[in-house]
Design an enzyme around this catalytic site. Structure first.
Site, PDB file in Angstrom:
ATOM      1  N   SER A 212      -2.376   9.227   1.565  1.00  0.00           N
ATOM      2  CA  SER A 212      -2.982  10.541   1.332  1.00  0.00           C
ATOM      3  C   SER A 212      -4.319  10.481   0.617  1.00  0.00           C
ATOM      4  O   SER A 212      -5.054  11.468   0.622  1.00  0.00           O
ATOM      5  CB  SER A 212      -2.027  11.431   0.523  1.00  0.00           C
TER       6      SER A 212
ATOM      7  N   HIS B  91       9.498  11.835   2.290  1.00  0.00           N
ATOM      8  CA  HIS B  91       9.663  10.549   1.606  1.00  0.00           C
ATOM      9  C   HIS B  91      11.086  10.377   1.064  1.00  0.00           C
ATOM     10  O   HIS B  91      11.630   9.276   1.053  1.00  0.00           O
ATOM     11  CB  HIS B  91       8.666  10.418   0.455  1.00  0.00           C
TER      12      HIS B  91
END
EC number: 3.1.3.1
Length: 510
Positions: free
Chosen positions: A97, A327
């Site tokens: 990210s 996740h």
């Protein structure tokens, strides 16, 4: 499983033909492209919102309304232009990210783990920072006199928001507490400090992350008896108090709960710092609706404050916990986060005009999340496939992960999911490979766009192309030659120039 059978109208070919004709007529209206100048720019980032997540969120949105779900339309899916973005980092096939945020905010691809610096900077090596800093579109907009804002469901110092204002070779340097002593001594600044110092007049800042702003061991205002929520700063600075002192005579307001946020009169607020949690904000499914605002509520307040500027605004909105749900293998958390971000997109649509506001929705990367198994129409998105495995004769859920914490063996064989509550909020979907945390996926992500010059987001492009389009449409940043005074069509001059060049070539060849 019966599911939702085709309705009476769906059995009639005229239903589908009529629907297609309406869609066709809408598409034909797009031939007159919107070439206005974008006064406002809104960028929605669904962290980890790959195409399978978008599709599953669409079905969930419909099912929450009692529909079968497949035919539902997300707010982002109403946007007229859709393209794909390649997400790789300069040193990674499957991105993180931080490097992706640098691409879609600063316009350059970068190494994984780094924010606001070029690929010449090496992760965690402080001495590679100086000289490799790159500015973001938020900074470009501020330089042009626009108001700017950041709204996120993560800590405000997380990877995505930090690329808008910070230059850090390590995305995890939230405060000086997370930095190695040698990096601090070498002059590198933690991300929270950069939030306060690099662009000190960001108009709206909303999210979590209070503890990175406070002196080490200082009790949190909301959780005074929970040690893990205490301040982390070793330098003893109270960055929130510094912000309050700096903006007290400029209509600055600091809030830390929903009641305080919604009691504000936006017309009397020029600067807002709102930090609702010590770390990341809670999942929307677990949110205390009395004390914590939704992403939609935060976006509503942000736009009301920012739109007062006659020169317009740039707003970055991150649905950051879609990524966290994936996740953790918790698909239900991730998909509810995506649906909430879509609500926020709908709210922003009601508060702005397509004529002067360019809105872009995309993801930074995908996840190894999938759903399948030949489920019938209307099957709950969190439900079982309609058959047993022909290998181990056990049921399986439609949603599965390629890897992650959902990998589970019972007596040496795959767990029988019918013995557990697979629709529970925190159920971890089965995974093929055991990992503590599920990983990102490497495929392209969708880019939805509407408003002035949205058609420039077309085809398959590099992710760093996005802020260049947004800047071009709004006449900020570089290459502003097309922005002639008083012209409402920033794309007009280059088009005419290209036609003139083409005619010249033809004449020469003739």
């Amino acid at each position: 499983m019966i599911g939702f059978p085709a309705s009476k109208q769906e059995k009639d070919p005229r239903f589908w033909n009529s629907w297609a004709q309406k869609t066709l007529n809408n598409a034909l209206m797009l031939q007159t492209l919107n070439q206005n100048k974008a006064k406002n720019l809104i960028f929605f980032l669904g962290d980890g919102m790959g195409v399978p997540t978008v599709t599953a969120a669409r079905i969930l949105k419909g099912q929450l309304k009692g529909q079968s779900g497949e035919e539902t339309q997300l707010e982002m899916e109403k946007f007229p232009f859709v393209s794909l973005a390649k997400t790789y980092n300069t040193n990674a096939q499957v991105a993180d990210s931080a490097g992706t945020a640098t691409a879609f905010l600063c316009g350059v691809k970068a190494n994984e783990g780094t924010v606001g610096v070029s690929a010449a900077a090496v992760r965690s090596q402080c001495n590679t920072t100086q000289g490799n800093e790159v500015k973001s579109i938020l900074s470009w907009a501020k330089d042009a006199g626009k108001s700017v804002g950041i709204v996120t469901t993560t800590r405000i110092t997380h990877a995505t928001p930090s690329a808008a204002y910070a230059h850090s070779v390590e995305r995890d340097w939230y405060s000086d507490n997370e930095m190695p002593a040698e990096a601090v001594q070498a002059g590198c600044k933690d991300i929270a400090r950069q939030l306060m110092e690099n662009i000190p007049n960001i108009d709206v800042i909303m999210g979590g992350g209070r503890k990175y702003m406070s002196p080490k061991n200082q009790s949190d205002v909301e959780y005074p008896d929970v040690a893990k929520h205490n301040g982390t700063r070793k330098d003893g600075r109270n960055l929130v108090q510094e912000w309050i002192d700096r903006t007290k005579d400029q209509k600055g307001h600091y809030v830390w709960n929903k009641t305080q946020l919604l009691s504000l009169n936006p017309s009397n607020v020029d600067y807002l710092l709102a930090l609702f949690e010590p770390g990341d904000m809670t999942y929307d499914l677990e949110r205390n609706t009395e004390t914590d605002p939704s992403l939609t509520e935060m976006v509503d307040v942000a736009i009301k404050i920012l739109k007062k500027n006659p020169k317009g605004f740039y707003l970055l909105v991150e649905g950051g916990r879609i990524d966290h749900g994936h996740h953790e293998g918790k698909a239900k958390q991730a998909l509810y986060e995506a649906v909430e971000m879509d609500r926020a997109i709908g709210r922003a649509d009601l508060m702005t005009s397509i004529h002067d506001t360019l809105t872009v929705v995309t993801a930074d990367h995908s996840h190894v999340f999938s759903f399948g198994g030949y489920t019938v129409r209307g099957n709950t998105i969190f439900g079982l496939a309609p058959m047993l495995s022909d290998v181990d004769q056990k049921p399986f859920t439609a949603i599965l992960y390629g890897n992650g914490p959902g990998y589970k063996l019972v007596n040496g064989v795959r767990e029988n999911v019918s013995t557990v509550d697979y629709q529970e909020n925190n159920y971890q979907a089965q995974a093929a490979v055991p990992l503590t945390m599920e990983t990102h996926g490497g495929e392209d992500v969708a880019v939805f766009a509407k408003g002035p010059l949205a058609h420039l987001l077309h085809g398959v492009q590099e992710q760093n192309y996005i802020p260049h389009v947004m800047a071009y449409a709004s006449c900020i940043g570089q290459n502003r030659e097309h922005c002639s005074k008083g012209s409402g069509a920033p794309g007009l001059r280059p088009v005419l120039s290209s036609i003139a060049t083409l005619l010249t070539v033809i004449l020469i060849l003739c």
